[in-house]
Structure formats: C-alpha cells, structure tokens
Design a protein around this motif. Structure first.
Motif, PDB file in Angstrom:
ATOM      1  N   MET A  74      36.726  61.668  37.879  1.00  0.00           N
ATOM      2  CA  MET A  74      36.143  60.575  38.607  1.00  0.00           C
ATOM      3  C   MET A  74      36.983  59.328  38.344  1.00  0.00           C
ATOM      4  N   ALA A  75      37.287  58.583  39.380  1.00  0.00           N
ATOM      5  CA  ALA A  75      38.104  57.380  39.261  1.00  0.00           C
ATOM      6  C   ALA A  75      37.270  56.147  39.577  1.00  0.00           C
ATOM      7  N   ASN A  76      37.602  55.047  38.935  1.00  0.00           N
ATOM      8  CA  ASN A  76      36.939  53.780  39.164  1.00  0.00           C
ATOM      9  C   ASN A  76      37.979  52.721  39.482  1.00  0.00           C
ATOM     10  N   VAL A  77      37.544  51.672  40.146  1.00  0.00           N
ATOM     11  CA  VAL A  77      38.384  50.516  40.432  1.00  0.00           C
ATOM     12  C   VAL A  77      37.773  49.329  39.704  1.00  0.00           C
ATOM     13  N   TYR A  78      38.607  48.550  39.039  1.00  0.00           N
ATOM     14  CA  TYR A  78      38.159  47.347  38.341  1.00  0.00           C
ATOM     15  C   TYR A  78      38.770  46.141  39.022  1.00  0.00           C
ATOM     16  N   ALA A  79      37.969  45.102  39.234  1.00  0.00           N
ATOM     17  CA  ALA A  79      38.464  43.889  39.890  1.00  0.00           C
ATOM     18  C   ALA A  79      37.779  42.680  39.275  1.00  0.00           C
ATOM     19  N   ASN A  80      38.543  41.602  39.121  1.00  0.00           N
ATOM     20  CA  ASN A  80      37.921  40.357  38.688  1.00  0.00           C
ATOM     21  C   ASN A  80      37.779  39.439  39.882  1.00  0.00           C
ATOM     22  N   SER A  81      36.927  38.427  39.733  1.00  0.00           N
ATOM     23  CA  SER A  81      36.605  37.571  40.852  1.00  0.00           C
ATOM     24  C   SER A  81      36.513  36.121  40.395  1.00  0.00           C
ATOM     25  N   GLU A  82      36.537  35.215  41.357  1.00  0.00           N
ATOM     26  CA  GLU A  82      36.429  33.787  41.054  1.00  0.00           C
ATOM     27  C   GLU A  82      35.110  33.429  40.397  1.00  0.00           C
ATOM     28  N   VAL A 114      33.986  40.687  35.956  1.00  0.00           N
ATOM     29  CA  VAL A 114      34.834  41.854  36.203  1.00  0.00           C
ATOM     30  C   VAL A 114      33.900  42.936  36.729  1.00  0.00           C
ATOM     31  N   TYR A 115      34.247  43.488  37.882  1.00  0.00           N
ATOM     32  CA  TYR A 115      33.417  44.491  38.537  1.00  0.00           C
ATOM     33  C   TYR A 115      34.027  45.876  38.377  1.00  0.00           C
ATOM     34  N   LYS A 116      33.173  46.848  38.076  1.00  0.00           N
ATOM     35  CA  LYS A 116      33.572  48.251  38.037  1.00  0.00           C
ATOM     36  C   LYS A 116      32.968  48.913  39.269  1.00  0.00           C
ATOM     37  N   LYS A 168      29.088  48.650  37.493  1.00  0.00           N
ATOM     38  CA  LYS A 168      28.829  47.769  36.355  1.00  0.00           C
ATOM     39  C   LYS A 168      29.579  46.462  36.575  1.00  0.00           C
ATOM     40  N   ARG A 169      29.110  45.398  35.930  1.00  0.00           N
ATOM     41  CA  ARG A 169      29.851  44.141  35.933  1.00  0.00           C
ATOM     42  C   ARG A 169      29.738  43.495  34.562  1.00  0.00           C
TER      43      ARG A 169
END
Length: 65
Positions: free
Chosen positions: A1-9, A13-15, A24-25
């Motif tokens: 299973m793969a996840n993407v992580y991203a940060n935001s203004e 950080v969102y999973k 998750k965040r």
C-alpha cells in the motif's frame, strides 16, 4: 500500500491513502511559510520537515532492507 504526503500553507502535513482519502494529518507548529518547506522521507518511512526553524520527524517505521 502506498501513501502520498503533502504539506500545506495551513501548517499541516497530510497523509493521503490509496483512492485519495485523507488518512491522517499532523500539525507542524505554525502555518507561516509552511508550504515552502520541503518534506523528505528516509528508508524507514520517517518524514522530515522544517517549520519555524524546528525539525519535525513524523513516523518511525521499521527498517526496510
């Protein structure tokens, strides 16, 4: 299973899991300039991010050889 992580203004950080659902965040202290800090991941699945001069380590996965 793969996840993407991203940060935001907004300072989070969102999973994002497969299928595009929010899994998750994690809040990184403050939102000022948070979108312009990179996220790095190591071979153990830990995320490293900077915010406001503080280093955050998210996760603590097991060794993956």
């Amino acid at each position: 299973m793969a996840n993407v992580y991203a940060n935001s203004e907004d300072g989070w950080v969102y999973k994002i899991g497969q299928g595009g659902h929010l899994d998750k965040r994690t809040f990184l202290l403050q939102s000022l300039g948070a979108a312009y800090t990179p996220i790095s991941i190591d071979r153990r699945g830990r995320l490293f991010s900077l915010n406001g001069g503080d280093l955050f380590v998210i996760g603590g996965g097991q060794d993956r050889d």
